[in-house]
Scaffold this active site. Sequence first.
Site, PDB file in Angstrom:
ATOM      1  N   LYS A  97       5.752  -1.638   2.121  1.00 17.32           N
ATOM      2  CA  LYS A  97       4.923  -1.796   3.586  1.00 17.32           C
ATOM      3  C   LYS A  97       4.701  -3.229   3.890  1.00 17.32           C
ATOM      4  O   LYS A  97       4.596  -3.448   5.133  1.00 17.32           O
ATOM      5  CB  LYS A  97       3.511  -1.095   3.368  1.00 17.32           C
ATOM      6  N   GLN A  98       4.583  -4.034   2.911  1.00 16.91           N
ATOM      7  CA  GLN A  98       3.955  -5.206   3.427  1.00 16.91           C
ATOM      8  C   GLN A  98       4.386  -6.266   2.401  1.00 16.91           C
ATOM      9  O   GLN A  98       4.747  -6.081   1.292  1.00 16.91           O
ATOM     10  CB  GLN A  98       2.510  -5.421   3.608  1.00 16.91           C
ATOM     11  N   GLU A 156       0.791  -1.266   0.107  1.00 24.35           N
ATOM     12  CA  GLU A 156      -0.030   0.066   0.129  1.00 24.35           C
ATOM     13  C   GLU A 156       0.658   1.185   0.052  1.00 24.35           C
ATOM     14  O   GLU A 156       0.155   2.326   0.199  1.00 24.35           O
ATOM     15  CB  GLU A 156      -0.961   0.104   1.156  1.00 24.35           C
TER      16      GLU A 156
END
Length: 320
Positions: free
Chosen positions: A111-112, A47
């Site tokens: 982010k991930q 994101e």
Amino acid sequence: MATHDKKWMASIGSVILRETAKFWASRVEYDVSKKSYVINYVMPPDEYHYNVNNSVYTNYIAKLNLEEAVKMVPDPPLNWTIIAKNIFIPFDPLNKYHPEFEGYKIGTVVKQADVILLGFPLLVNMSNEVRENDLRIYDRVTTIRGPAMTKSMFAIGWLDIGETARADKSFTQGYTNIQEPFKIWSETPRGGGTVNFITGAGGFLQSVLFGYGGLRLYDKQLNFKPRLPSGTIQLNITGVNYLGNVINFRILSLISYITVTSRKVSAPSLQLIMTRSGWKCLLRVGRTLQVYNNLFVIEAVSNQQKGVPDYCDGYNATQV
């Protein structure tokens, strides 16, 4: 189709595949310079980046969706096959890794979990070298403030390539997202973000089942490659329902126990296959099989198959 539920696929699954494939076919554009179909202006799982072109995860999802639709949907349009074969998949041949999106530079913070999801759960076919490069490159740049499920996906990936120490580290980092006194999962470490974060709890469960349990569900088989998390002496996986058979797994440091506890009347019998030797053994209901931890395949036994051993002592397996 891993469940072999043809009735569901005909009435529901094929409809979902048809409509999602129609969406992807409408979403792609043909890029003459690349001689490929592209998907522009998307937000990938990561994101931190949005309005990017050709997210490798997004494009693979579209490719897999279209491929399955061609197999399962009656009279699929010809262009679905053409798009699936020619969709652009970002890959860096020099560094032998998948850029997260077109234009991604190594070292850019994410982010991930994103690219590493190609290995699991998408099970994209790639070399061990590329899989390891994806894990190492993104492990270094994934923020520690990211959501909980990221650590779980890294744990599974490291286990897949035999990096047990790295897997244990990623797995135990997940505990920082469990908040007292009720063991509620938070989105980020130390209680930040969304509370009662079911996505993170689900990721943690996946790292147990598919990471240390080594379970993998394919169209025609269930794989089992057991190992223990560091500091544990036993792992129980109870009630795995595979093709109408309910299976319990008890994993110890060197051996595991496999028991089919029940089977539907309409369900097929199962056999266990040791991948190293090709040795096979029938899994009878109520009978426990002791095996040395390795990679095993569990699959249905058809009426045409003959000669599957019913008594399993020896060959690294023992009835108990």
